[in-house]
Structure formats: C-alpha cells, structure tokens
Design a protein around this motif. Structure first.
Motif, mmCIF file in Angstrom:
data_model
loop_
_atom_site.group_PDB
_atom_site.id
_atom_site.type_symbol
_atom_site.label_atom_id
_atom_site.label_comp_id
_atom_site.label_asym_id
_atom_site.label_seq_id
_atom_site.Cartn_x
_atom_site.Cartn_y
_atom_site.Cartn_z
ATOM 1 N N TYR A 61 1.496 4.582 -1.822
ATOM 2 C CA TYR A 61 2.944 3.869 -1.536
ATOM 3 C C TYR A 61 3.451 4.892 -0.631
ATOM 4 C CZ TYR A 61 7.085 1.221 -0.779
ATOM 5 O OH TYR A 61 8.441 0.873 -0.318
ATOM 6 N N GLY A 62 4.170 4.757 0.572
ATOM 7 C CA GLY A 62 4.887 5.645 1.184
ATOM 8 C C GLY A 62 5.665 5.073 2.339
ATOM 9 N N SER A 63 6.472 5.559 3.240
ATOM 10 C CA SER A 63 7.312 5.102 4.219
ATOM 11 C C SER A 63 7.207 6.208 5.580
ATOM 12 C CB SER A 63 8.717 4.757 3.668
ATOM 13 O OG SER A 63 9.188 4.098 4.892
ATOM 14 N N LEU A 64 7.111 5.733 6.678
ATOM 15 C CA LEU A 64 7.264 6.502 7.783
ATOM 16 C C LEU A 64 8.623 6.383 8.274
ATOM 17 C CD1 LEU A 64 3.848 6.002 9.440
ATOM 18 C CD2 LEU A 64 4.678 8.032 8.420
ATOM 19 N N THR A 65 9.635 5.446 7.889
ATOM 20 C CA THR A 65 11.032 5.044 8.599
ATOM 21 C C THR A 65 11.967 5.426 7.566
ATOM 22 O OG1 THR A 65 10.618 2.814 7.558
ATOM 23 C CG2 THR A 65 10.141 3.528 10.056
ATOM 24 N N GLN A 66 11.919 5.325 6.306
ATOM 25 C CA GLN A 66 12.786 5.436 5.240
ATOM 26 C C GLN A 66 12.970 7.194 5.118
ATOM 27 O OE1 GLN A 66 15.742 5.475 3.266
ATOM 28 N NE2 GLN A 66 15.161 3.372 3.289
ATOM 29 N N THR A 67 14.119 7.820 5.150
ATOM 30 C CA THR A 67 14.377 9.039 4.974
ATOM 31 C C THR A 67 14.868 9.588 3.670
ATOM 32 O OG1 THR A 67 16.618 8.889 5.933
ATOM 33 C CG2 THR A 67 14.809 9.563 7.398
ATOM 34 N N ASP A 68 15.374 8.441 2.936
ATOM 35 C CA ASP A 68 15.970 8.677 1.488
ATOM 36 C C ASP A 68 14.710 8.721 0.317
ATOM 37 O OD1 ASP A 68 17.147 9.019 -1.011
ATOM 38 O OD2 ASP A 68 18.931 7.646 -0.396
ATOM 39 N N PRO A 69 14.448 9.938 -0.154
ATOM 40 C CA PRO A 69 13.051 9.829 -0.920
ATOM 41 C C PRO A 69 13.419 9.261 -2.533
ATOM 42 C CG PRO A 69 14.463 12.080 -0.922
ATOM 43 C CD PRO A 69 15.080 11.273 -0.031
ATOM 44 N N SER A 70 14.669 9.037 -2.988
ATOM 45 C CA SER A 70 15.112 8.214 -4.070
ATOM 46 C C SER A 70 14.631 6.794 -3.769
ATOM 47 C CB SER A 70 16.468 8.554 -4.759
ATOM 48 O OG SER A 70 17.150 8.104 -3.579
ATOM 49 N N ILE A 71 15.114 6.438 -2.566
ATOM 50 C CA ILE A 71 14.596 4.880 -2.428
ATOM 51 C C ILE A 71 13.225 4.688 -2.288
ATOM 52 C CG2 ILE A 71 15.185 3.026 -0.530
ATOM 53 C CD1 ILE A 71 17.721 4.203 0.185
ATOM 54 N N VAL A 72 12.662 5.629 -1.531
ATOM 55 C CA VAL A 72 11.133 5.517 -1.479
ATOM 56 C C VAL A 72 10.459 5.409 -2.970
ATOM 57 C CG1 VAL A 72 8.885 6.496 -0.491
ATOM 58 C CG2 VAL A 72 11.006 6.488 0.771
ATOM 59 N N ALA A 73 11.028 6.353 -3.656
ATOM 60 C CA ALA A 73 10.435 6.631 -4.894
ATOM 61 C C ALA A 73 10.562 5.224 -5.664
ATOM 62 C CB ALA A 73 10.925 7.715 -5.758
ATOM 63 N N ARG A 74 11.803 4.657 -5.830
ATOM 64 C CA ARG A 74 12.212 3.727 -6.674
ATOM 65 C C ARG A 74 11.321 2.362 -6.174
ATOM 66 N NH1 ARG A 74 17.157 3.400 -5.527
ATOM 67 N NH2 ARG A 74 17.270 1.768 -4.202
ATOM 68 N N GLU A 75 11.313 2.243 -4.814
ATOM 69 C CA GLU A 75 10.511 1.098 -4.408
ATOM 70 C C GLU A 75 8.770 0.980 -4.786
ATOM 71 O OE1 GLU A 75 11.487 0.948 -0.282
ATOM 72 O OE2 GLU A 75 13.496 -0.047 -0.451
ATOM 73 N N GLY A 76 8.453 2.261 -4.455
ATOM 74 C CA GLY A 76 6.950 2.432 -4.998
ATOM 75 C C GLY A 76 6.854 2.166 -6.436
ATOM 76 N N VAL A 77 7.496 2.683 -7.024
ATOM 77 C CA VAL A 77 7.250 2.551 -8.852
ATOM 78 C C VAL A 77 7.477 0.818 -9.012
ATOM 79 C CG1 VAL A 77 8.129 2.951 -11.080
ATOM 80 C CG2 VAL A 77 7.987 5.102 -9.286
ATOM 81 N N GLU A 78 8.579 0.430 -8.511
ATOM 82 C CA GLU A 78 8.882 -0.959 -8.957
ATOM 83 C C GLU A 78 7.562 -1.850 -8.374
ATOM 84 O OE1 GLU A 78 12.540 -1.917 -7.006
ATOM 85 O OE2 GLU A 78 13.678 -0.846 -8.839
#
Length: 525
Positions: A160-177
């Motif tokens: 899981y990852g994102s090419l548009t979201q720049t906030d790593p904590s948001i990417v991490a939380r969304e991926g883990v959830e």
C-alpha cells in the motif's frame, strides 16, 4: 565480509595461546591485548572493550587457579562467553502471533537499506505461514514507493502506498487500517530515513508511531556506520524506543563493530542480519551461534536451516550411511549439494574451520575446485561410482584413465579417493550412532527439537573447540577434504552425522519453520 577479519584475529590470538607450550600470565595478557586491539580496529566502543578485558582477566585469574584446572579450556570459554555478552542484551524480541494483526514499523538512517529489508522480512514471515504485507510511509524520498512496489511485486507481497498524499502519518494509518480489515497478520510499515540532527523528521517519526501504534519498532543499522552507531542508536531509542535491531550490508568490507556497540548502548536485541542483496539474504540472529561463527567454530543450526530450506534429496545416501556404507557416488552427491548451498563464502561461517580455509580464496576459485572434483566423478563408470573405492587400489590404471577423461591430474584423482576412504570410514563408525539418534528422536518427539539443536551445537563446540582437536568419531575432517581441494588444513571438525541427517530431512522441520503461504501479489494505491 564484515567482522570476518575480526573473527580471524581473535581466533588466531586464542589459538596461538592455547598451542603455546609456556601458558603463563604474560602470554595470557598478550592474547587479551591482541583481542582488544582487533575489537577497537573493528569500531567497537572503547568502554565495551575495556569491560571485556576486565571480565576476561577476572574469570581467568592465574593466581587463584587450582593446580589441576585446564587453563586452555578455561581461557577459550572465557573469551567465548564474554564475546556472547557483548552482543546479547538479555532482552527477548517481539514475536508475531498468528490469527491477529502484528504491526512492525521500520526506522533508521538514510541509505541503511530499510526498504529492501522490509521486503526481506515480509517474505521471511510469509514463508512461515503469516499473511504479510507492506505499507510505504516514506513520502520524503523520491522513488521510495516505486522501489517498495517493485520489491513487493517481485516477492508477491501485497503493498500500500500513495503518489499524491504527502503526509506519511496519514498514508501509514490508512494502509494499516486497510490491511487490518483484510486480516493480514504481519503489517510492515516502511518510513523515510532520518538523522538525529533532523528534529522535524524525528517529530514526524513520532507522529507515524502514534498513527499506527506498532507492536514493534525496528531500527535498521548499516554495518559500515562505525563509531557513529552508538550516538545515532541512542537518539532513535530515546525518540522512537525501538525494540529490535536489524544489521544490514554485512557482506561488505567494513569493520562492523559499531553495530555491536549500538546493541550494548541501547540494550536492544539484534533480530536479523542482512547478508546480501537477494531476498533470501536475511539470517536470524542469535548471540551464541553468531560468536561461534565469528570464531570459526561454525553455526550448525544455521547450516541445518539452510540445508533443509533447499529440500535436497538424500534418501539413498542416508540409507547407505545407516548401513555403514559410503560409495564414491555418495561423495559425488555431497559435493553437488555443497555447490547448491550457495556461495562458499556464505557457507564458510557455518561449517567449522571452513572460514580459515576460505581466507585468500574467493568463491570462484573454491567453486572451481569443487567442480573439478565433480568432473573426476563424472568420468567414472557406473561400476566405479557404486564401488567402495577398492577397485582403484586393485587396478591403478583406472585413475590414469579418469584423470585424462576429466581433464585433471592423477594426483587430484588420488586426493579425491583419499577423501572418499576417510568418509567411508566415518560412515562405518556412524552406523550405530545414527540408529541410536533415530531411536532417541522418536522417544523425544517433535516438541524438543530446540533442545536437540542446542545439544548438537554444544557437542560441536566441545569437539572443535576454538582451533583445538580435529574431528572425532562421527565428525568429518574438513582439513583433509580441503587439502584434497587444494586449500590446506584447518583446525576443528565438522559434525558429518548432524549434517547428513539434516540433508536427509530426518530431523524434521526447525522450530518456527512453518509452511509456505501468504497473500497474493495485488498492488494498492
């Protein structure tokens, strides 16, 4: 290889002392001085080296030793035990549990190899039956997500990852959830590299931790970091409070002692070491086998795990050995299996004494010597291969024919046959031992395999010492084998009984070696 020179110097210092006819306090002090110099040159912290020196001298106090005590054995044990203490923080690392989500977060300096190690660890757990996945929370480094995506796709691990979201904590939380909803058992979160002087990035690391609440935080340390290892690891420990360390790039030529210093400074266990760029080049770390390997005494547990993972077919050879027989064909099969095990430099640390033989010899040279031995066997007739070797004594002209057919010399053929005779003799001695071991294993059952491996390692150490006696009954004289290969002799002996049994799979699976499995390789963005 990292720490290889250190191990060679320590081993040489101990061996020189124990072989000395005049083992007095002056010679003992000289050995300690050489060991300390080797550790300091390998970037081990000065205080740690000072403590080690003091502990060894306290353990081996010449003035208080009883008259009948074995000084050589006492010195060997003292050095071994103190080196184990150096890398043993006496803290149990986190172990993922099946049937629930285990979140593991990676932190470390830039360029330490976090992204590659994340994939290696995910694949490690996947091969042991866990549903593993990866989350890329590195939005700082350009190409980080592409690298993780490429590695994960190759290893068939969901990501899981994102090419548009720049906030790593948001990417991490969304991926883990998302992965928790899909009931993945091991969720590994990769983060961007950061330095202790970069306060903003350290604050970001804390935010990611709060967002995903990891069950374990692992710090990845480059083996070549040197004296900076202690300061960096302390800074990360104070901020992220990591619970484990993975040392990477141990296949390089750096000193590597800084990583040992980091363990002592943070009282944190090393859980794995990276030994190469391949996805399989990740070895589980354990203090005693590590020091044993470092000192040229081998790592039988690691060797057995590696051999079993190859699933080599050894039924015929095992049957022969159980009957006290070892044909020339059996020798050829063993040589072929050694070739399948991987680079000789990687195997050298696992097999007692082989690391000394490999000094000055690269993988290509060692591999060629093995191949020449196989060429000799391939030039034999079926009758010769299935014989006990006596046919060559009765008809020496056969050796000349085989040398011409294999493109080797008669001397090389003679060396090979000498090696075969020695191993055939060992097979006869092992006949009764193997029957006893099989009965003992049947009585013990699968639940005590850890004890079996510990006993095997202990037996190996008592046989090989640290440059002491050669192989006894049931042990293969690697010195003779490498002499046949042109490599010269070496101290120590390999427990051929244990190795043959592991090759045949007769000891069963190792603890923690579950079946394959894991999720598919679909990507997510």
């Amino acid at each position: 290889m990292v720490l290889q020179d250190l191990g060679r110097r320590i081993n040489a210092a101990v061996s020189d002392l124990t072989r000395s006819s005049n083992l007095d306090e002056k010679a003992f002090d000289g050995m300690i001085k050489e060991i300390c110099a080797a550790l300091l040159e390998a970037d081990v912290n000065v205080k740690l080296v000072g403590n080690l020196r003091k502990s060894i001298k306290q353990t081996v106090n010449f003035k208080e030793l009883a008259p009948g005590v074995n000084k050589k054995r006492l010195i060997q044990k003292a050095v071994f035990d103190e080196l184990v203490k150096l890398v043993d923080p006496h803290a149990e690392p986190f172990k993922p549990k099946k049937g629930r989500s285990n979140v593991i977060m990676f932190v470390g300096l830039q360029g330490a190899g976090k992204t590659t190690t994340c994939t290696k660890l995910a694949r490690h757990y996947q091969s042991r039956g866990f549903r593993s996945c990866l989350v890329c929370a590195d939005t700082f480094r350009a190409g980080a997500f592409d690298q993780l995506k490429q590695n994960a796709t190759k290893a068939k691990i969901p990501y899981y990852g994102s090419l548009t979201q720049t906030d790593p904590s948001i990417v991490a939380r969304e991926g883990v959830e998302q992965f928790k909803k899909e009931r993945f058992e091991v969720i590994i979160v990769d983060t961007s590299g950061r330095h202790r002087q970069e306060q903003d990035l350290f604050d970001e690391m804390v935010q990611i931790q709060r967002a995903v609440t990891p069950d374990q935080t692992i710090m990845v340390l480059d083996a070549s970091i040197g004296q900076q290892a202690e300061a960096q690891s302390k800074a990360f420990k104070e901020t992220a409070d990591f619970g484990a360390i993975i040392i990477t790039k141990t296949d390089g030529n750096a000193s590597g002692g800084g990583a040992i210093s980091a363990v002592a400074a943070t009282h944190t266990p090393i859980v794995f070491i990276g030994t190469g760029e391949h996805m399989l080049d990740l070895e589980r770390f354990s203090p005693q086998p590590f020091v044993s390997k470092l000192l040229g005494m081998g790592d039988m547990q690691g060797l057995v795990e590696h051999v079993q993972s190859l699933k080599l077919d050894q039924k015929d050879t095992m049957k022969h050995i159980a009957e006290g027989i070892f044909t020339v064909r059996d020798l050829r099969d063993q040589l072929s299996n050694i070739m399948k095990m991987g680079p000789l430099s990687k195997m050298a640390g696992m097999i007692p004494g082989l690391s000394q033989m490999m000094s000055g010899m690269d993988d290509e040279e060692g591999g060629m010597k093995l191949r020449r031995m196989i060429y000799i066997c391939d030039s034999m007739t079926i009758k010769e291969l299935d014989s006990d070797g006596k046919i060559f004594v009765q008809q020496p002209t056969r050796m000349t024919r085989i040398a011409h057919g294999s493109g080797t010399s008669v001397r090389e053929v003679e060396d090979l046959l000498t090696q075969h005779r020695m191993m055939a003799g060992m097979a006869k001695k092992m006949k009764g031992n193997m029957a006893n071991m099989q009965r003992a294993q049947g009585a013990m059952g699968g639940g005590n395999r850890a004890q079996q491996m510990a006993a095997m390692q202990k037996r190996l150490q008592s046989m090989g010492g640290m440059g002491g006696a050669g192989a006894g009954p049931g042990g293969m004289d690697l010195g003779a084998m490498m002499k046949a290969m042109g490599g010269g002799g070496m101290p120590g002996g390999m427990d051929m009984n244990a190795l043959m049994k592991s090759m045949g799979g007769m000891m069963g699976g190792m603890p923690g070696m579950g079946g394959g499995g894991g999720g598919g390789g679909r990507g997510r963005r």
